[in-house]
Design a protein around this motif. Structure first.
Motif, mmCIF file in Angstrom:
data_model
loop_
_atom_site.group_PDB
_atom_site.id
_atom_site.type_symbol
_atom_site.label_atom_id
_atom_site.label_comp_id
_atom_site.label_asym_id
_atom_site.label_seq_id
_atom_site.Cartn_x
_atom_site.Cartn_y
_atom_site.Cartn_z
ATOM 1 N N SER A 4 0.839 -1.199 0.000
ATOM 2 C CA SER A 4 0.000 0.000 0.000
ATOM 3 C C SER A 4 0.870 1.242 0.000
ATOM 4 C CB SER A 4 -0.915 -0.001 1.230
ATOM 5 O OG SER A 4 -0.146 0.006 2.415
ATOM 6 N N LYS A 5 0.323 2.323 -0.540
ATOM 7 C CA LYS A 5 1.060 3.577 -0.649
ATOM 8 C C LYS A 5 1.192 4.260 0.711
ATOM 9 C CE LYS A 5 2.726 7.017 -3.335
ATOM 10 N NZ LYS A 5 3.764 6.867 -4.377
ATOM 11 N N ILE A 6 2.390 4.663 1.046
ATOM 12 C CA ILE A 6 2.617 5.525 2.201
ATOM 13 C C ILE A 6 2.802 6.939 1.669
ATOM 14 C CG2 ILE A 6 4.135 6.091 4.132
ATOM 15 C CD1 ILE A 6 4.801 3.152 4.397
ATOM 16 N N TRP A 7 1.860 7.818 2.001
ATOM 17 C CA TRP A 7 1.855 9.165 1.437
ATOM 18 C C TRP A 7 2.697 10.122 2.272
ATOM 19 C CZ3 TRP A 7 -0.115 9.536 -3.281
ATOM 20 C CH2 TRP A 7 -1.067 8.597 -3.688
ATOM 21 N N LEU A 8 3.124 11.177 1.629
ATOM 22 C CA LEU A 8 3.909 12.209 2.302
ATOM 23 C C LEU A 8 3.103 12.876 3.417
ATOM 24 C CD1 LEU A 8 6.700 13.754 2.006
ATOM 25 C CD2 LEU A 8 5.392 15.486 0.756
ATOM 26 N N SER A 9 1.868 13.243 3.091
ATOM 27 C CA SER A 9 1.015 13.947 4.053
ATOM 28 C C SER A 9 -0.415 13.897 3.545
ATOM 29 C CB SER A 9 1.469 15.403 4.217
ATOM 30 O OG SER A 9 0.630 16.107 5.097
ATOM 31 N N SER A 10 -1.183 12.959 4.035
ATOM 32 C CA SER A 10 -2.547 12.783 3.536
ATOM 33 C C SER A 10 -3.569 13.297 4.544
ATOM 34 C CB SER A 10 -2.813 11.309 3.233
ATOM 35 O OG SER A 10 -2.723 10.516 4.404
ATOM 36 N N PRO A 11 -4.796 13.590 4.102
ATOM 37 C CA PRO A 11 -5.823 14.087 5.026
ATOM 38 C C PRO A 11 -6.078 13.097 6.153
ATOM 39 C CG PRO A 11 -6.515 14.345 2.741
ATOM 40 C CD PRO A 11 -5.279 13.513 2.710
ATOM 41 N N HIS A 12 -6.419 13.631 7.313
ATOM 42 C CA HIS A 12 -6.651 12.807 8.500
ATOM 43 C C HIS A 12 -7.879 13.355 9.220
ATOM 44 C CE1 HIS A 12 -4.956 11.098 12.556
ATOM 45 N NE2 HIS A 12 -6.031 10.460 12.139
ATOM 46 N N MET A 13 -9.000 12.666 9.065
ATOM 47 C CA MET A 13 -10.230 13.110 9.687
ATOM 48 C C MET A 13 -10.249 12.725 11.170
ATOM 49 S SD MET A 13 -11.948 14.739 7.363
ATOM 50 C CE MET A 13 -10.336 15.361 6.876
ATOM 51 N N GLY A 14 -10.979 13.520 11.958
ATOM 52 C CA GLY A 14 -11.032 13.292 13.387
ATOM 53 C C GLY A 14 -12.297 12.623 13.876
ATOM 54 N N GLY A 15 -13.377 12.673 13.072
ATOM 55 C CA GLY A 15 -14.612 12.006 13.448
ATOM 56 C C GLY A 15 -15.822 12.900 13.541
ATOM 57 N N LYS A 16 -15.624 14.166 13.906
ATOM 58 C CA LYS A 16 -16.770 15.074 14.071
ATOM 59 C C LYS A 16 -17.102 15.863 12.810
ATOM 60 C CE LYS A 16 -18.583 16.212 17.526
ATOM 61 N NZ LYS A 16 -18.025 17.001 18.642
ATOM 62 N N GLU A 17 -16.241 15.763 11.813
ATOM 63 C CA GLU A 17 -16.445 16.567 10.601
ATOM 64 C C GLU A 17 -17.808 16.299 9.963
ATOM 65 O OE1 GLU A 17 -12.082 15.946 11.244
ATOM 66 O OE2 GLU A 17 -13.823 14.610 11.131
ATOM 67 N N GLN A 18 -18.205 15.025 9.889
ATOM 68 C CA GLN A 18 -19.463 14.681 9.224
ATOM 69 C C GLN A 18 -20.672 15.255 9.959
ATOM 70 O OE1 GLN A 18 -19.791 10.516 8.382
ATOM 71 N NE2 GLN A 18 -18.102 10.510 6.925
ATOM 72 N N GLU A 19 -20.563 15.418 11.263
ATOM 73 C CA GLU A 19 -21.681 15.991 12.008
ATOM 74 C C GLU A 19 -21.923 17.442 11.598
ATOM 75 O OE1 GLU A 19 -21.381 15.468 16.221
ATOM 76 O OE2 GLU A 19 -20.609 13.411 16.038
ATOM 77 N N TYR A 20 -20.832 18.202 11.463
ATOM 78 C CA TYR A 20 -20.979 19.596 11.040
ATOM 79 C C TYR A 20 -21.476 19.683 9.595
ATOM 80 C CZ TYR A 20 -18.411 21.118 15.228
ATOM 81 O OH TYR A 20 -18.025 21.380 16.517
ATOM 82 N N VAL A 21 -20.974 18.806 8.745
ATOM 83 C CA VAL A 21 -21.399 18.803 7.345
ATOM 84 C C VAL A 21 -22.865 18.382 7.242
ATOM 85 C CG1 VAL A 21 -21.057 17.712 5.101
ATOM 86 C CG2 VAL A 21 -19.074 18.420 6.455
ATOM 87 N N LYS A 22 -23.256 17.382 8.010
ATOM 88 C CA LYS A 22 -24.665 16.933 7.998
ATOM 89 C C LYS A 22 -25.589 18.058 8.436
ATOM 90 C CE LYS A 22 -27.744 13.279 9.691
ATOM 91 N NZ LYS A 22 -28.826 14.210 10.117
ATOM 92 N N GLU A 23 -25.156 18.790 9.450
ATOM 93 C CA GLU A 23 -25.973 19.919 9.910
ATOM 94 C C GLU A 23 -26.146 20.946 8.795
ATOM 95 O OE1 GLU A 23 -25.899 23.477 13.310
ATOM 96 O OE2 GLU A 23 -24.370 21.905 13.303
ATOM 97 N N ALA A 24 -25.075 21.165 8.022
ATOM 98 C CA ALA A 24 -25.165 22.111 6.907
ATOM 99 C C ALA A 24 -26.171 21.620 5.864
ATOM 100 C CB ALA A 24 -23.793 22.303 6.267
#
Length: 378
Positions: A4-24
């Protein structure tokens, strides 16, 4: 089976992002305004711990562009710019028809050299053209020499546009990066310490500048019942969806910084007994880097001629991404015709330097693969 690819710096979600997006979505706030945008701006202002105002925009580049406009940069003006940086630091200078004047790095922080900067200012003034702004960058999360750069700025009355795109969470003498310049810029691109998928922010202690930035970023629409425009505007405002991702990311920012610094410590330990490798570290206790990207210099005289490019290719063969340091702007085809001041320190850094995988989401298995590949190379 391919690794598998080991990336230099990939996005890392924390878990609460979808709650804010769902509210939007649930409230139908999907436009470039809404409670997430307002909340994200307040979250950043609180985090920076200084009396600043924040405007959330579509990218760090947009913030740089608007910042130069607020500083009065126009066609024909000159803008001093750190040479060793990503092209986004310099491109907005050309957007405005201004001329970039590139300044070399110094060896301690790899950032804009105070001596070369002052030499450049004196020479441009002697040539009859006082620069309108200074673009200084915190490279890879390492704070520039803020005391010295700000002192030069004040001495010659040239404002600082502080490119803190890579340095959210970094500090100099306890003060957060992004708050030293007349205007600061943050980036939330997909590879940054936190992300909004794409986005940025403008930071300033002047509320009127923040408000003007938001005005210009929403097509400069005048206060009228119809669409009326007295100035040229831009479609640069952050959407409520992206800001929702940002709100979730702000909740894990310090945890992500800690993980990046742990990766840096991993490399420091790995190279501790290797005199051919110099790891990019804080030069003194005044500096605290988020270590967005851990970077090294390789002395090919001590490796039987093997270079940073040889290591990059060796890592790539193991499906591990690494990357040369930023190629200095004065060496780029699009910018090479513009003036440059310095002693070519940035050129040497580019020749010898490599950025290593630094993401906050790298696993023990990833680290084991990286360690094995590096040990095998040396």
């Amino acid at each position: 089976m391919e690794l598998s690819k080991i990336w230099l710096s990939s996005p890392h979600m924390g878990g609460k992002e979808q709650e804010y997006v769902k509210e939007a979505f649930d409230t139908n706030w999907v436009a470039p305004l809404g409670p997430n945008v307002n909340g994200f701006e307040k979250d950043i202002e609180t985090y920076l711990k200084e009396p600043v105002y924040v405007g959330a925009l579509s990218s760090g580049t947009a913030a740089l562009h608007i910042g130069l406009i607020l500083m009065g940069v126009q066609a024909g003006d000159e803008v001093l710019c750190q040479s060793m940086t990503f092209s986004a630091s310099a491109n907005p200078i050309l957007y405005l028809g201004a001329t970039p004047i590139f300044v070399d790095s110094e060896a301690d922080t790899w950032n804009i050299c105070p001596n070369a900067l002052e030499d450049a200012i004196k020479d441009r003034i002697a040539k009859g053209k006082k620069p309108k702004a200074i673009v200084a960058v915190h490279l890879y999360g390492m704070p520039f020499k803020a005391d010295e750069i700000v002192a030069i700025s004040q001495k010659y009355e040239i404002p600082v546009l502080e490119d803190s795109a890579e340095a959210l969470g970094s500090t100099y003498k306890g003060q957060k990066c992004g708050t030293f310049g007349d205007i600061g810029v943050l980036s939330f691109n997909g590879n940054k310490i936190i992300t909004t998928s794409g986005g940025g922010a403008l930071v300033t202690s002047k509320k009127e500048w923040r408000d003007k930035a938001v005005f210009l970023s929403t097509q400069a629409r005048d206060n009228a019942p119809h669409y009326q425009h007295s100035e040229v505007g831009y479609n640069y405002r952050m959407s409520n969806i992206c800001a929702g991702i940002g709100r979730g990311q702000m909740e894990v920012l310090d945890a992500h910084i800690a993980k990046r610094r742990d990766m840096h410590a991993f490399y420091a330990n790995l190279f501790a007994d290797n005199d051919a490798v110099t790891i990019f570290e804080e030069p003194a206790d005044d500096y605290f880097s988020n270590h967005w990207l851990t970077s090294i210099l390789i002395d090919s005289d001590k490796t039987n001629g093997r270079t940073r490019e040889d290591l990059r290719l060796a890592l790539d063969a193991k499906n591990i991404e690494s990357r040369p340091l930023w190629k200095p702007m004065h060496m780029q085809p699009v910018f090479e015709k513009y003036p440059f001041y310095g002693n070519n320190i940035s050129e040497k850094l580019f020749e010898d330097g490599l950025c290593l995988p630094s993401g906050s989401n790298l696993t023990d298995e990833d680290r084991a693969r990286i360690k094995e590949a590096i040990i095998s190379f040396f």
